[in-house]
Design an enzyme around this catalytic site. Structure first.
Site, PDB file in Angstrom:
ATOM      1  N   GLU A 288      18.947  -4.082  25.233  1.00 54.57           N
ATOM      2  CA  GLU A 288      20.539  -4.331  25.072  1.00 54.57           C
ATOM      3  C   GLU A 288      21.035  -3.563  23.792  1.00 54.57           C
ATOM      4  O   GLU A 288      19.974  -3.216  22.921  1.00 54.57           O
ATOM      5  CB  GLU A 288      20.928  -5.678  24.519  1.00 54.57           C
ATOM      6  CG  GLU A 288      20.333  -6.913  25.639  1.00 54.57           C
ATOM      7  CD  GLU A 288      20.208  -8.435  24.987  1.00 54.57           C
ATOM      8  OE1 GLU A 288      21.091  -8.545  24.015  1.00 54.57           O
ATOM      9  OE2 GLU A 288      19.809  -9.146  25.649  1.00 54.57           O
TER      10      GLU A 288
ATOM     11  N   LYS B 248      22.098  -2.686  20.096  1.00 54.14           N
ATOM     12  CA  LYS B 248      22.313  -3.579  18.826  1.00 54.14           C
ATOM     13  C   LYS B 248      23.608  -3.433  18.515  1.00 54.14           C
ATOM     14  O   LYS B 248      23.943  -2.388  17.681  1.00 54.14           O
ATOM     15  CB  LYS B 248      21.209  -3.413  17.866  1.00 54.14           C
ATOM     16  CG  LYS B 248      21.227  -4.200  16.818  1.00 54.14           C
ATOM     17  CD  LYS B 248      20.050  -3.929  15.776  1.00 54.14           C
ATOM     18  CE  LYS B 248      19.913  -4.936  14.572  1.00 54.14           C
ATOM     19  NZ  LYS B 248      21.029  -4.708  13.825  1.00 54.14           N
TER      20      LYS B 248
ATOM     21  N   ASP C  13      27.041  -3.905  16.258  1.00 56.86           N
ATOM     22  CA  ASP C  13      27.255  -3.907  14.744  1.00 56.86           C
ATOM     23  C   ASP C  13      28.318  -4.624  14.477  1.00 56.86           C
ATOM     24  O   ASP C  13      29.583  -4.177  14.302  1.00 56.86           O
ATOM     25  CB  ASP C  13      27.275  -2.522  14.077  1.00 56.86           C
ATOM     26  CG  ASP C  13      27.143  -2.478  12.554  1.00 56.86           C
ATOM     27  OD1 ASP C  13      26.780  -3.360  12.012  1.00 56.86           O
ATOM     28  OD2 ASP C  13      27.254  -1.479  11.985  1.00 56.86           O
TER      29      ASP C  13
ATOM     30  N   TYR D  34      25.155 -12.368  24.270  1.00 61.20           N
ATOM     31  CA  TYR D  34      23.791 -12.127  24.733  1.00 61.20           C
ATOM     32  C   TYR D  34      22.776 -12.986  24.589  1.00 61.20           C
ATOM     33  O   TYR D  34      21.546 -12.661  24.918  1.00 61.20           O
ATOM     34  CB  TYR D  34      23.571 -10.738  23.705  1.00 61.20           C
ATOM     35  CG  TYR D  34      23.724 -11.109  22.148  1.00 61.20           C
ATOM     36  CD1 TYR D  34      22.816 -12.211  21.547  1.00 61.20           C
ATOM     37  CD2 TYR D  34      24.660 -10.161  21.464  1.00 61.20           C
ATOM     38  CE1 TYR D  34      23.176 -12.331  20.179  1.00 61.20           C
ATOM     39  CE2 TYR D  34      24.666 -10.686  19.942  1.00 61.20           C
ATOM     40  CZ  TYR D  34      24.084 -11.477  19.376  1.00 61.20           C
ATOM     41  OH  TYR D  34      24.470 -11.821  18.068  1.00 61.20           O
TER      42      TYR D  34
ATOM     43  N   LYS E 215      15.667   0.092  15.320  1.00 57.12           N
ATOM     44  CA  LYS E 215      16.724   0.817  14.683  1.00 57.12           C
ATOM     45  C   LYS E 215      16.802   2.391  15.118  1.00 57.12           C
ATOM     46  O   LYS E 215      15.787   3.009  15.161  1.00 57.12           O
ATOM     47  CB  LYS E 215      16.441   0.582  12.929  1.00 57.12           C
ATOM     48  CG  LYS E 215      17.017  -0.965  12.866  1.00 57.12           C
ATOM     49  CD  LYS E 215      18.315  -1.214  13.055  1.00 57.12           C
ATOM     50  CE  LYS E 215      18.824  -2.461  12.250  1.00 57.12           C
ATOM     51  NZ  LYS E 215      18.917  -2.412  10.732  1.00 57.12           N
TER      52      LYS E 215
ATOM     53  N   CYS F  11     -14.304   8.832 -10.545  1.00 59.15           N
ATOM     54  CA  CYS F  11     -12.899   8.253 -10.815  1.00 59.15           C
ATOM     55  C   CYS F  11     -12.429   8.847 -11.986  1.00 59.15           C
ATOM     56  O   CYS F  11     -13.048   9.298 -13.172  1.00 59.15           O
ATOM     57  CB  CYS F  11     -13.624   6.788 -11.266  1.00 59.15           C
ATOM     58  SG  CYS F  11     -12.008   5.553 -11.939  1.00 59.15           S
TER      59      CYS F  11
ATOM     60  N   CYS G  65     -12.617   6.626 -15.395  1.00 61.61           N
ATOM     61  CA  CYS G  65     -13.970   5.980 -16.224  1.00 61.61           C
ATOM     62  C   CYS G  65     -15.009   7.033 -15.808  1.00 61.61           C
ATOM     63  O   CYS G  65     -16.045   7.127 -16.585  1.00 61.61           O
ATOM     64  CB  CYS G  65     -14.184   4.596 -15.904  1.00 61.61           C
ATOM     65  SG  CYS G  65     -14.911   4.609 -14.129  1.00 61.61           S
TER      66      CYS G  65
ATOM     67  N   CYS H 124     -13.700   3.295  -6.959  1.00 59.86           N
ATOM     68  CA  CYS H 124     -14.524   3.580  -8.179  1.00 59.86           C
ATOM     69  C   CYS H 124     -15.815   2.661  -7.909  1.00 59.86           C
ATOM     70  O   CYS H 124     -15.423   1.386  -7.857  1.00 59.86           O
ATOM     71  CB  CYS H 124     -13.466   3.462  -9.408  1.00 59.86           C
ATOM     72  SG  CYS H 124     -14.328   3.159 -10.939  1.00 59.86           S
TER      73      CYS H 124
ATOM     74  N   CYS I 169     -14.909   0.024 -15.626  1.00 56.98           N
ATOM     75  CA  CYS I 169     -13.559   0.852 -15.577  1.00 56.98           C
ATOM     76  C   CYS I 169     -12.333   0.269 -16.135  1.00 56.98           C
ATOM     77  O   CYS I 169     -12.046  -0.843 -15.675  1.00 56.98           O
ATOM     78  CB  CYS I 169     -13.512   1.280 -13.972  1.00 56.98           C
ATOM     79  SG  CYS I 169     -11.839   2.158 -13.484  1.00 56.98           S
TER      80      CYS I 169
END
Length: 705
Positions: A131, A133, A135, A243, A331, A425, A428, A443, A449
């Site tokens: 269907e 949508k 607004d 609907y 959407k 890392c 460290c 890490c 660390c």
């Protein structure tokens, strides 16, 4: 975190404090936008920005379920009604909202998810109704003995406004339904809209009378329906389509498509673009068709809606939070923009996960100035071949956090080189490691660390963990830098070791210091087991899993003993006792091999084990308090075996959990019931050997009541 300047932290880089702070902001901001949109009919932002905020909230909640607020927007539909001259109507059946998706991959995921839940084959054609949508403004219209008697807005989903007289002014609404098969009570729900031509005419009138024009047809429709003077509503020329349905004395249809045709035969308007789709591929075609038709329709739409066609399947699928599981809104695509990728930097999280972040030349995307975007992980960078210096495509699709969807190859510099993910890392210098079964790289430094240590401490004191007020982000970082709190157990010696110094600190004073020390004492005096298990920071153990563990083991002493015994398997010291403890852990529903390994390795780490034992000496860890659910299954352990006939395994598990039972994946002496489906196998045999009660599917359903 600069929320108001839209400089958002990627979710996978967030600390608990970041998440809690932003969730509080989002709850307040979305409530403000809802009031403006639903009650004042004067939106403060466009739909894309509103959708982005809601999805941002949902993504943070998914990552931090223990931080979900009581006033979370994900628990609400619309806005709570303010005082007005409209009387209130409580909906007998809540008017819910829909979850959103934004791309075709999610359409197929939706289809697969429903089939998995229902236990249907992946390649089965599954009927949907597609269907437009609309607004506009949602409404319900109640008919008794065919006559229209009451109209309401959706409101907050539970309570709406009585707009009966205003709905009567809309020519499209039939005052009486026609037909011999109209039930005694019929509640039809739909959308009030304003056609584009009527909107333009209304704005011309507004300008001519020196009044403010409406921003769009949706605002005009909502504002017109909620007029205190019905005569004004009549002048505005509104339209509507039905609907779905609410309260019914009985249903003379078995599918969504039959329902739409039925109300159409009764004289109620139905959108002519609605289509019955035989499979998921037809949904994709429908979406593309509606995208092409969109500019030429007489009314505004912002996407399409997909609904499972069969009513019996809708009932089985049920609802999730504020939305039906059997329907979803797709959407139309969001706005995109192109900009320059200036740098890729690495952030280190609490569990040591390294997350790449793109710094881009600031660009406006859908009304928001974007300067950073998440790159997720090394695999994502390689898959998209993203490099520093590239012109990248930025998109805000259903998320305030911008994402890089791709690059513009023809604009790549000639001296471009692939991005090299660090092997050590950046904080460290420890070696970066990767579990073969996981995408993330970590890490290996652990608590040596600083990034991990500070984030672990923040996590430990966060609201749904130990919840120690006064040890916020800044204070924890300050105490760590001073060397006063290096590990969680240091918190409980803070007053003894540094109390006099803290009381003299600028910005503290006796009162602030006493509040902090009282909060620490309160936590030390009593902490629920589930909060403690969440707080100690076992990788992949969120608040929900911590609760499952607490529910199963009940006391901390029992839990720790079993983890240490089962952990012998990690060190290849297997015996019957360790094997049983391992099987007990992995059989807990939702705790699979990966999570089990994380738990056991955590406690096999001598530093972790020593710290947890030290904490247990300083904190009164309360046993888990069982639920007060009073069904016959409450507190029982249930195992399912064989093929169930009346529901899928997922549905059965959900019913068992809702009835207060535990669900296990294997049969043991602690099992109370084994539910036998068709072709029950070895679990049925083991239940017989152990003398465990075996019951049928129908007997299980009776115990759930």
């Amino acid at each position: 975190m600069l929320l108001k300047s839209n400089n958002f932290i990627p979710v996978d880089m967030m600390t608990d404090l970041d998440a809690a702070t932003e969730l509080a902001y989002l709850a307040k901001r979305i409530a403000e936008l809802n009031r403006a949109y639903y009650l004042a009919d004067d939106p403060l932002v466009d739909d894309a920005e509103y959708d982005a905020l809601r999805h941002r909230n949902e993504d943070i909640e998914a990552k931090f379920p223990h931080l979900i607020r009581k006033d979370s927007p994900s628990k609400k539909v619309g806005a709570e009604l303010a005082k007005s001259d409209f009387s209130k109507i409580t909906h007998s059946i809540p008017m819910l909202s829909l979850a959103d998706i934004f791309d075709f991959a999610e359409v197929y995921d939706f289809d697969n998810r429903l089939k998995r839940f229902l236990g249907l084959a992946d390649d089965l054609d599954f009927e949907y109704v597609a269907e437009p949508k609309l607004d506009g403004l949602s409404f319900s219209a109640l008919y008794v003995d065919k006559k229209f008697v009451r109209g309401a807005t959706r409101g907050d989903g539970q309570v709406g406004e009585d707009v009966t007289e205003n709905l009567k002014q809309i020519e499209d609404l039939p005052m009486e339904l026609v037909g011999d098969d109209v039930p005694e009570r019929v509640e039809i729900r739909g959308e009030v809209i304003m056609m584009k031509k009527d909107f333009f005419a209304l704005n011309e009138q507004q300008l001519a009378s020196k009044q403010k024009p409406f921003a769009n047809p949706r605002n005009a429709a909502a504002g017109s329906l909620r007029q205190l003077d019905p005569r004004i509503t009549k002048q505005r020329k509104l339209s509507l389509f039905g609907y779905t349905y609410g309260e019914m004395s009985y249903m003379p249809w078995s599918s969504q498509y039959e329902f739409l045709n039925k109300i159409k035969s009764w004289g109620f308007p139905v959108n002519p673009e609605i289509k019955l789709c035989k499979n998921v591929d037809e949904l994709v075609s429908y979406f593309n068709d509606m995208g092409e038709k969109r500019p030429f329709l007489d009314y505004d739409i912002d996407g399409v809606v997909y609904k499972t066609n069969k009513v019996d399947l809708q009932k089985r699928l049920g609802f999730v939070a504020r939305a039906p599981r059997w329907a979803i809104a797709h959407k139309f695509p969001p706005e995109q923009a192109k900009t320059l990728l200036e740098a890729i930097r690495i952030q280190v999280g609490r569990t040591g996960v390294l997350t790449p972040v793109a710094d881009v030349t600031p660009i406006n995307v859908g009304g928001v100035l974007v300067s950073h975007a998440t790159l997720h992980n090394d695999d994502e960078i390689k898959r998209k071949d993203i490099r520093v210096g590239d012109t990248v495509i930025i998109q805000r699709a259903g998320d305030v956090i911008p994402q890089i969807t791709g690059i513009v190859p023809e604009k790549r510099p000639s001296d471009s080189v692939p991005f090299e993910f660090p092997t050590h890392c950046p904080i460290c210098g420890s070696l970066v490691v990767q579990d073969p079964e996981q995408v993330a790289k970590r890490c290996s430094g652990g608590l040596i660390c600083p990034a991990q240590a500070v984030e672990s401490l923040k996590h430990f004191v966060s609201r749904d963990a130990m919840n120690i007020e006064g040890l916020g982000d800044r204070n924890m970082a300050f105490f760590y830098e001073k060397g006063w709190i290096k590990r969680p157990s240091d918190i409980f010696s803070l007053e003894i070791n540094y109390g006099s110094i803290i009381r003299r600190l600028e910005g503290w004073g006796n009162k602030s210091a006493e509040n902090l020390f009282n909060a620490i004492f309160k936590v030390a005096n009593e902490t629920p087991l589930e909060k403690f298990l969440f707080a100690i920071g076992i990788p992949q153990i969120g608040s929900a899993t911590a609760r499952l563990l607490a529910d199963h083991y009940v006391t901390f002493e029992n839990f720790l003993s079993k983890m240490c015994i089962a952990g012998n398997l990690v060190n290849e010291k297997a015996d019957e006792e360790s094997t049983q403890a391992y099987q007990e852990l992995i059989s807990i529903d939702s705790i699979g091999p990966i999570v089990t390994t994380e738990i056991l390795e955590f406690f096999q780490n001598e530093q972790n084990l020593s710290e947890v034992k030290l904490l247990a000496q300083k904190i009164n860890i309360l046993p888990f308090v069982k639920s007060e659910i009073t069904t016959k299954l409450a507190g029982k352990t249930v195992v399912f075996t064989g093929t169930l006939e009346h529901m899928t395994r997922n549905e059965a598990k959900a019913k068992a959990l809702a009835s207060g039972a535990k669900v296990s994946g294997s049969v043991s002496s602690k099992t109370d019931y084994v539910v036998l489906g068709a072709d029950a196998g070895s679990k049925a045999q083991k239940a017989k050997e152990l003398g465990i009660n075996t019951i049928t599917e129908l007997e299980f359903l009776e115990l759930c009541e």
